[in-house]
Design a protein around this motif. Structure first.
Motif, PDB file in Angstrom:
ATOM      1  N   VAL A   1       0.828  -1.382   0.031  1.00  0.00           N
ATOM      2  CA  VAL A   1       0.111  -0.005  -0.059  1.00  0.00           C
ATOM      3  C   VAL A   1       1.124   1.295  -0.047  1.00  0.00           C
ATOM      4  O   VAL A   1       1.590   1.440   1.014  1.00  0.00           O
ATOM      5  CB  VAL A   1      -0.900   0.049   1.301  1.00  0.00           C
ATOM      6  N   TYR A   2       0.350   2.195  -1.190  1.00  0.00           N
ATOM      7  CA  TYR A   2       1.385   3.302  -0.894  1.00  0.00           C
ATOM      8  C   TYR A   2       0.233   4.454  -0.698  1.00  0.00           C
ATOM      9  O   TYR A   2      -0.742   4.818  -1.070  1.00  0.00           O
ATOM     10  CB  TYR A   2       1.923   3.955  -2.526  1.00  0.00           C
ATOM     11  N   LEU A   3       0.529   4.897   0.671  1.00  0.00           N
ATOM     12  CA  LEU A   3      -0.385   5.956   1.196  1.00  0.00           C
ATOM     13  C   LEU A   3       0.072   7.498   1.214  1.00  0.00           C
ATOM     14  O   LEU A   3       1.178   7.686   1.537  1.00  0.00           O
ATOM     15  CB  LEU A   3      -0.838   5.748   2.519  1.00  0.00           C
ATOM     16  N   TYR A   4      -0.530   8.367   0.492  1.00  0.00           N
ATOM     17  CA  TYR A   4      -0.160   9.635   0.652  1.00  0.00           C
ATOM     18  C   TYR A   4      -1.299  10.667   1.030  1.00  0.00           C
ATOM     19  O   TYR A   4      -2.372  10.466   0.664  1.00  0.00           O
ATOM     20  CB  TYR A   4      -0.063  10.114  -0.870  1.00  0.00           C
ATOM     21  N   GLY A   5      -0.849  11.605   1.750  1.00  0.00           N
ATOM     22  CA  GLY A   5      -1.785  12.643   2.459  1.00  0.00           C
ATOM     23  C   GLY A   5      -1.517  14.020   1.591  1.00  0.00           C
ATOM     24  O   GLY A   5      -0.665  14.039   0.813  1.00  0.00           O
ATOM     25  N   VAL A   6      -2.232  14.920   1.955  1.00  0.00           N
ATOM     26  CA  VAL A   6      -2.135  16.190   1.183  1.00  0.00           C
ATOM     27  C   VAL A   6      -0.596  16.721   1.588  1.00  0.00           C
ATOM     28  O   VAL A   6      -0.322  17.466   0.408  1.00  0.00           O
ATOM     29  CB  VAL A   6      -3.271  17.260   1.724  1.00  0.00           C
ATOM     30  N   ASP A   7      -0.102  16.567   2.605  1.00  0.00           N
ATOM     31  CA  ASP A   7       1.268  17.108   2.764  1.00  0.00           C
ATOM     32  C   ASP A   7       2.237  16.283   1.788  1.00  0.00           C
ATOM     33  O   ASP A   7       3.189  17.002   1.320  1.00  0.00           O
ATOM     34  CB  ASP A   7       1.832  17.056   4.017  1.00  0.00           C
ATOM     35  N   ASP A   8       1.958  15.135   1.919  1.00  0.00           N
ATOM     36  CA  ASP A   8       3.123  14.445   0.734  1.00  0.00           C
ATOM     37  C   ASP A   8       3.108  14.786  -0.506  1.00  0.00           C
ATOM     38  O   ASP A   8       4.102  14.500  -1.441  1.00  0.00           O
ATOM     39  CB  ASP A   8       2.820  12.764   0.878  1.00  0.00           C
ATOM     40  N   LEU A   9       1.674  15.207  -1.113  1.00  0.00           N
ATOM     41  CA  LEU A   9       1.634  15.541  -2.534  1.00  0.00           C
ATOM     42  C   LEU A   9       2.920  16.664  -3.087  1.00  0.00           C
ATOM     43  O   LEU A   9       3.022  16.850  -4.067  1.00  0.00           O
ATOM     44  CB  LEU A   9       0.391  15.864  -2.794  1.00  0.00           C
ATOM     45  N   GLN A  10       3.073  17.261  -2.071  1.00  0.00           N
ATOM     46  CA  GLN A  10       4.266  18.617  -2.410  1.00  0.00           C
ATOM     47  C   GLN A  10       5.199  18.028  -3.145  1.00  0.00           C
ATOM     48  O   GLN A  10       5.638  18.646  -4.066  1.00  0.00           O
ATOM     49  CB  GLN A  10       4.469  19.284  -1.243  1.00  0.00           C
ATOM     50  N   THR A  11       5.706  16.915  -2.783  1.00  0.00           N
ATOM     51  CA  THR A  11       7.145  16.398  -3.129  1.00  0.00           C
ATOM     52  C   THR A  11       6.852  15.757  -4.638  1.00  0.00           C
ATOM     53  O   THR A  11       7.718  15.710  -5.426  1.00  0.00           O
ATOM     54  CB  THR A  11       7.562  15.055  -2.377  1.00  0.00           C
ATOM     55  N   VAL A  12       5.459  15.606  -4.684  1.00  0.00           N
ATOM     56  CA  VAL A  12       5.329  14.977  -6.090  1.00  0.00           C
ATOM     57  C   VAL A  12       5.160  16.051  -7.314  1.00  0.00           C
ATOM     58  O   VAL A  12       5.495  15.516  -8.444  1.00  0.00           O
ATOM     59  CB  VAL A  12       3.804  14.049  -6.041  1.00  0.00           C
ATOM     60  N   ILE A  13       4.657  17.118  -7.121  1.00  0.00           N
ATOM     61  CA  ILE A  13       4.509  17.989  -7.812  1.00  0.00           C
ATOM     62  C   ILE A  13       5.428  19.140  -8.193  1.00  0.00           C
ATOM     63  O   ILE A  13       5.281  19.894  -9.126  1.00  0.00           O
ATOM     64  CB  ILE A  13       3.098  18.813  -7.353  1.00  0.00           C
TER      65      ILE A  13
END
Length: 429
Positions: free
Chosen positions: A295-307
């Protein structure tokens, strides 16, 4: 009264703290309606999203806002104090404009925040906590946001939370055309996720929402691009195993997907990997889920590194946008100052007119009684000039007594230019 902005966001507070002070619309509406009857704080708008909770208000002092935010969320003021930012007047106006323009968002330039701020204003208006002055500030902030969108590249390339989730799915799974995506809730944020997923060419999107109307609306918007299925919210746990990607953003006060349910779904999937994205604050998905293999769980804070990779052009454009926002904030504050000065200017002119009428009446009486016309006119002009210049002379005398010599120098230079050019230069700060 002073215009204040106070709040926390993704820069100053953890998701745990943001969860504790987040408001849903129903609770906020009730609180604002109750606040309408209070004298110390009854002119306010509260913006509460996944990434921020902010109060914008006209008030006597900013401590009232901090106390209200702490009290309504049953949190110690001291605990909150180190995480809030505080602005007043032009800084508060500038901050509101930056927020509405997407310049202060987790996703730089995201368009959703403008709609969220407009919704917050509408809710406060319905509760009766928005004066004409406060409404005017928000209207100008919306004007600034429109200018930023239309005149800079901050809003280009369609970067948003929805886009970030789609990009994340593309990175985790090598064949997006085979993916089944489960949307838990069909609100604004998840609707954007669904549209980006549909654009990416996934195999199927399952919509799970408490009400059918929103689910059907979202289905109608994307069904021409992707196969869509709607399931009842009560059956969410039973359908988790079908999803390769789960995006949840319900606005619920309680978690809607727990650890045991995901563990059971994984077993039923024979441990094929799952991407779970929790866009809700408070969180929808049990954080312990991230401990499950597969399972890969991402929250709203984690998405910053993605974008981050997608924001280079927007960051460059943001420099131009920041300059524009600062100029517009200065313009608004200047207009407010001029408006406030209008009454003083009108009273000053009325006083001058009154003096002029008094002296004119006296001069006419003297002429009618047969006095020498030249002497009457000379006396009239002398008395009128003396009386009209008297207030300015008094101000100059008081100015020269001040500890700050710049005050007198500014008045002296202005008067000299008024006499020479009949115009007033701007004061340098």
């Amino acid at each position: 009264m002073t215009f204040f902005a106070l709040g926390v966001n993704h820069h100053t507070a953890s998701v745990e703290l943001r969860e504790r002070i987040a408001f849903n619309a129903e609770r906020l509406s009730t609180l604002l309606s109750e606040q309408n009857a209070q004298e110390d704080l009854n002119d306010l708008v509260v913006v509460s999203t996944c990434n921020r909770t902010e109060i914008y208000a006209n008030a006597e002092n900013i401590d009232i806002l901090l106390s209200w935010l702490a009290k309504t969320n049953d949190i110690d003021v001291k605990q909150l104090f180190n995480h809030v930012y505080r602005y007043e007047n032009i800084q508060a106006v500038s901050h509101l404009m930056r927020v509405a323009s997407g310049l202060d968002s987790l996703m730089l330039g995201e368009p959703q925040i403008l709609g969220q701020v407009k919704t917050a204003l509408s809710l406060a208006k319905d509760a009766g906590t928005v004066s004409s002055a406060l409404n005017g500030i928000f209207d100008y902030a919306f004007y600034a946001a429109k200018r930023v969108r239309s005149e800079t590249a901050v809003g280009s390339h369609a970067v948003s939370m929805g886009y970030a989730v789609a990009q994340l799915a593309h990175q985790v799974f090598s064949h997006p055309e085979k993916l089944v995506v489960l949307m838990v809730a069909a609100g604004e944020m998840n609707s954007l996720v669904a549209k980006h997923m549909a654009d990416m060419g996934v195999a199927k999107i399952i919509i799970c929402n408490r009400g059918m109307e929103r689910a059907e609306k979202l289905r109608d918007e994307i069904s021409s691009f992707v196969d869509v299925e709607i399931i009842p919210f009560a059956q969410l746990a039973d359908h988790l195993y079908r999803a390769d990607v789960i995006s949840s953003c319900t606005g619920s006060l309680h978690q809607v997907i727990d650890y045991k349910e995901v563990k059971a779904a994984l077993k039923k999937r024979r441990y094929q990997q799952m991407l779970m994205v929790d866009l809700a604050v408070p969180r929808d998905i049990d954080p312990k889920v991230e401990n499950l293999d597969g399972v890969y769980l991402y929250g709203v804070d984690d998405l910053q590194t993605v974008i981050d990779e997608n924001l280079a052009q927007r960051r460059q454009a943001a420099v131009e946008a920041e300059v524009m926002v600062n100029q517009l904030a200065t313009q608004l504050v200047s207009k407010q100052k001029v408006k406030r000065a209008g009454g003083v200017i009108a009273a000053y002119r009325d006083a001058g007119n009154h003096v002029q009428q008094q002296e004119l009446s006296l001069a006419l009486q003297q002429l009618q009684s047969g006095e020498d016309a030249e002497k009457v006119l000379n006396d009239f002009s002398h008395r009128l000039t003396q009386k009209l210049l008297h207030p300015t002379s008094l101000l100059l005398r008081e100015a020269v007594k001040e500890n700050d010599p710049e005050y007198f120098d500014w008045m002296k230079e202005n008067l000299q230019q008024i006499l020479a050019n009949n115009r007033i230069p701007k004061k340098n700060h």
